[in-house]
Design an enzyme around this catalytic site. Structure first.
Site, PDB file in Angstrom:
ATOM      1  CG  ASP A  10      -1.824   1.194   1.303  1.00 32.94           C
ATOM      2  OD1 ASP A  10      -2.494   1.474   0.297  1.00 32.94           O
ATOM      3  OD2 ASP A  10      -1.880   1.870   2.347  1.00 32.94           O
ATOM      4  CB  SER A  11       0.174   4.811  -0.535  1.00 27.74           C
ATOM      5  OG  SER A  11      -0.927   4.925   0.343  1.00 27.74           O
ATOM      6  CB  CYS A  73      -3.489   0.082  -2.437  1.00 31.62           C
ATOM      7  SG  CYS A  73      -3.735   1.744  -3.068  1.00 31.62           S
ATOM      8  CD  GLU A 152       0.201   6.926   5.922  1.00 31.21           C
ATOM      9  OE1 GLU A 152       1.260   6.959   6.567  1.00 31.21           O
ATOM     10  OE2 GLU A 152      -0.259   5.872   5.430  1.00 31.21           O
ATOM     11  CB  CYS A 184      -9.395   4.324   0.928  1.00 31.43           C
ATOM     12  SG  CYS A 184      -7.716   4.774   1.455  1.00 31.43           S
ATOM     13  CG  HIS A 186      -4.771   4.920   4.508  1.00 37.02           C
ATOM     14  ND1 HIS A 186      -4.294   4.400   3.324  1.00 37.02           N
ATOM     15  CD2 HIS A 186      -3.698   5.470   5.143  1.00 37.02           C
ATOM     16  CE1 HIS A 186      -2.986   4.632   3.248  1.00 37.02           C
ATOM     17  NE2 HIS A 186      -2.599   5.276   4.338  1.00 37.02           N
TER      18      HIS A 186
END
Ligand code: DGL
Length: 259
Positions: A10-11, A73, A152, A184, A186
């Site tokens: 994932d990012s 992701c 984040e 998403c 996240h």
């Protein structure tokens, strides 16, 4: 039996929500988790940029000898998965199909809300899959560009996050959705704030659950399940001296996820 690791990327910390389901459902599996912090966020990038990033990470994970890659992701799954399938011999799965299937199974009033990044919403990929399952489904996709930077930054309990939750959830609730997809990876990390605003009567769909079930099915079918050998390696990318470098990401990623 096959003790090679599963690659998951994932990012940033979002894919850890997939990893935690994987560790519960397949505790014997080893994992290499790649958090691409240097190129975060993906959600505001162009399709060409996301495809190039995807190719780069797939090449790295394939080179590490993984037996399966989970694109943990939604943005990469939406934009790059089909493109990348021909580029690696390693089986590859994403999170969107499993998330859409679960939402289809649980909605009662056929109105489904999707929270996702701008890049994912632009493609309307959840709408396309869901309406191909049943054309009478109504799907409302909401881009949430403020969420990933706040998560984040460890600001999951901040007033800014509260305001963003209200901004993004209010239009979906006005449409009367009974099901909400975390589009998403996240977003399950701010589930508390989302539920506090939207209540517990909705069906909340975390695509990680269906994704890990699919991973298990593939490993069983291909005779690739591991036997009691679980190790987890964390790799993160950072910019050092102007260069993109890979580092041991344990500290960076786990600190971010628990902030
Ligand atoms: N967690 C990712 C997703 O599921 C990427 C978010 C981002 O980097 O914008 O889309």
């Amino acid at each position: 039996m096959d003790n090679r690791p599963i690659g998951l990327f994932d990012s940033g910390v979002g894919g850890l929500t997939v990893l935690r389901v994987l560790q519960r459902q397949l505790p014997q599996e080893s994992v290499i988790y790649y958090g691409d912090l240097a190129r975060l966020p993906y959600g505001s990038k162009t399709p060409a940029e996301i495809i190039a990033i995807n190719d780069d990470i797939l090449a790295y994970l394939s080179g590490r000898g993984v037996k399966l890659i989970i694109v943990a992701c939604n943005t990469s799954s939406a934009i790059a998965l089909e493109h990348s399938k021909n580029k690696t011999a390693v089986p590859l799965i994403g999170v969107i199909g499993p998330g859409a299937n679960t939402a289809f199974a649980v909605t009662k009033n056929k109105k489904i809300g999707v929270l996702a990044t701008e890049a994912t919403v632009k493609l309307r990929v959840y709408s396309k899959i869901l309406t191909s399952l049943n054309p009478s489904l109504e799907v409302f996709e909401q881009a949430c560009p403020k969420f990933v930077p706040l998560i984040e930054r460890g600001a999951a309990a901040s007033p800014e996050l509260q305001a963003a939750v209200e901004e993004y959830l209010a239009p979906l609730l006005r449409q009367g959705v009974d099901t909400l997809i975390y589009g998403c990876t996240h977003y399950p990390l701010i589930e508390k704030a989302i539920r506090a605003y939207a209540g517990n009567d909705l069906e909340y769909v975390d695509p990680a659950v269906g994704t890990v079930a699919l991973a298990k099915e593939i490993l069983e079918r291909e005779n690739l399940l591991a036997e009691n050998h679980a190790q987890c390696e964390f790799v993160a990318s950072v910019i050092q001296g102007g260069q993109y470098v890979r580092v041991d990401g344990r500290e960076l990623l786990l600190r971010g996820a628990s902030a």
